[in-house]
Design an enzyme around this catalytic site. Sequence first.
Site, PDB file in Angstrom:
ATOM      1  N   THR A 176       2.158  -4.262   4.308  1.00 51.49           N
ATOM      2  CA  THR A 176       2.192  -4.610   5.789  1.00 51.49           C
ATOM      3  C   THR A 176       1.835  -6.104   6.262  1.00 51.49           C
ATOM      4  OG1 THR A 176      -0.144  -3.686   6.140  1.00 51.49           O
ATOM      5  CG2 THR A 176       1.631  -2.178   6.573  1.00 51.49           C
ATOM      6  N   ASP A 177       1.303  -6.575   5.478  1.00 51.21           N
ATOM      7  CA  ASP A 177       0.529  -8.018   5.603  1.00 51.21           C
ATOM      8  C   ASP A 177       1.433  -9.026   6.347  1.00 51.21           C
ATOM      9  OD1 ASP A 177      -1.956  -6.832   5.232  1.00 51.21           O
ATOM     10  OD2 ASP A 177      -2.294  -8.036   3.299  1.00 51.21           O
ATOM     11  N   THR A 209       0.791  -1.210   0.272  1.00 44.39           N
ATOM     12  CA  THR A 209      -0.050   0.013  -0.036  1.00 44.39           C
ATOM     13  C   THR A 209       0.996   1.355  -0.013  1.00 44.39           C
ATOM     14  OG1 THR A 209      -1.824  -1.184   1.108  1.00 44.39           O
ATOM     15  CG2 THR A 209      -1.686   1.253   1.296  1.00 44.39           C
ATOM     16  N   LYS A 218       2.223  -8.105  12.812  1.00 45.83           N
ATOM     17  CA  LYS A 218       1.000  -7.249  12.387  1.00 45.83           C
ATOM     18  C   LYS A 218      -0.229  -7.803  13.405  1.00 45.83           C
ATOM     19  CE  LYS A 218      -1.775  -5.467   8.585  1.00 45.83           C
ATOM     20  NZ  LYS A 218      -2.221  -5.387   7.344  1.00 45.83           N
TER      21      LYS A 218
HETATM   22  N1  ASP Z   1      -2.195  -6.051   1.177  1.00 40.59           N
HETATM   23  C1  ASP Z   1      -1.200  -4.765   1.426  1.00 40.59           C
HETATM   24  C2  ASP Z   1       0.072  -5.583   1.354  1.00 40.59           C
HETATM   25  O1  ASP Z   1       0.581  -6.362   2.452  1.00 40.59           O
HETATM   26  C3  ASP Z   1      -1.593  -4.116   2.547  1.00 40.59           C
HETATM   27  C4  ASP Z   1      -0.482  -3.218   2.801  1.00 40.59           C
HETATM   28  O2  ASP Z   1       0.310  -2.880   2.113  1.00 40.59           O
HETATM   29  O3  ASP Z   1      -0.720  -2.593   3.737  1.00 40.59           O
HETATM   30  O4  ASP Z   1       0.559  -5.447   0.549  1.00 40.59           O
END
Ligand code: ASP
Length: 467
Positions: free
Chosen positions: A189-190, A113, A268
């Site tokens: 983040t995932d 993201t 996370k």
């Molecule tokens: N689905 C995304 C990822 O992990 C979520 C994010 O970046 O926060 O790539």
Amino acid sequence: MSTTSPPASENTYGYKGDALAALKRFGARVWGQARVSTTRGAFEGIILPRSENDDDKHIVLKLITGYNVGIATHTINAIEETGYKEAHYQIPEREFPYSEGKPNIKLFGTGGTIASRLDYRTGAVIPAFSPGELYGAVPELADICNLSTEKLFAVFSENMGPQQYTKLAVAIGEEIKNGIDGIVVGHGTDTMHHTASALAFMVQRPPVPIVLVGSQRSSDRPSSDAALNLIHATKTAAESDIAEVMVSMFGPTSDEYGLLHTGTRVRKMHSSYRSTFRTIGDVPLAMVDNDGFKPLKTDYNRRRKDRDVIVKPYFEERVALIYYYPNMHPDIIDSLIDNGYRGIVIAGTGLGHVNKPVYPAVRRARDAGVAIYMTVQTLWGYVHMSVYDTGRDLMAMGIVPLANMLPEVAYVKLGWALGQTGDLEKVKELMLTPICRETTDREPYNGYLVFQGGIPEVETFLHKIHK
Ligand code: ASP
């Protein structure tokens, strides 16, 4: 907002059927700021183009909060256009300025993201990393350092894996050898905590900070955490004396400060909060804000001038992480053995347990030379397999307890260890020798604090700190 723009008939971006009829009836335009009165209440936001996959009975509105809602046309009483602005979501590219004397930082983009903006064709968030765009969006970065950037991947983090880990580790190692002062890795983040631990094992004794950063909300949303996280991460890479793999993300729910988490102790913990990353089984390394750093720990590796980094970019892919659940059948483990898996990490119940029907499969795995390790699904606390006789039985079958190593970290470490050697004794030695706090001798009393809202004493405490 300007209101000089094409008439509704020309600005309906793919809407059809009932939805198109509704737009025309009220003279509403795509990209118009609109107040939509419906039988379910009023909604305010920007009318988005129709996504390819949407039906023709909904209008999609991007609310002020940043979320998109589909409004069924049969519920619409009126649409009032309050403004209009054609969207230009391309972030202007700007060349990053060079200042003599500032630290040189390398930013690797992997996607997620933080590198995204909305694709209004599909309504989805797509990775669109470009160095110039980043600087265009966050010019404050130039006050901190000289930044060079490289897009290694453009994926959401569920697509990160061994190939990406090793490529990233090698690239980081090269930058360090070439004299860089700090590394930032933009990442989804995932699965950021998986990559953070992979880097902690693959890039050992780094002389400079290696900081992973992401954002929970894309930069086109008012509540985006992208810019602040990026500023904190870059500041950490440029100025902090912590020469370790870290995650730098939002600390509290507001944008007061960021937290720096040890790469092997971070997880996370919330699917949508910006303050989603938490250090587990320890306290974070430090707090970071515009003014600097407030250390929370002191026993970390310090920044050095030498370039003696050790890069070990290995990973055996046939390793699995199993989350034990009551009534798990042995065929889960059998199928892993049959498919040639070489390592299994179990996140067991309580102190590290699985049910008795699984035991024969565990024995078969041991006899087939599969390395099996135990972690706890409670996340906090240690595996203690000698407390109950069932735990002792499991150890006798060859399952090795991994103290307080987090399940995901154990999965990554086992993949990394088996990537280097097939000798299970050597694997065991690697697994049980801590590299960067993935196991610790004890967990701090003030680390484990679950604020369970609703309970009177917790509410009183929260009121005191949130005056
Ligand atoms: N689905 C995304 C990822 O992990 C979520 C994010 O970046 O926060 O790539």
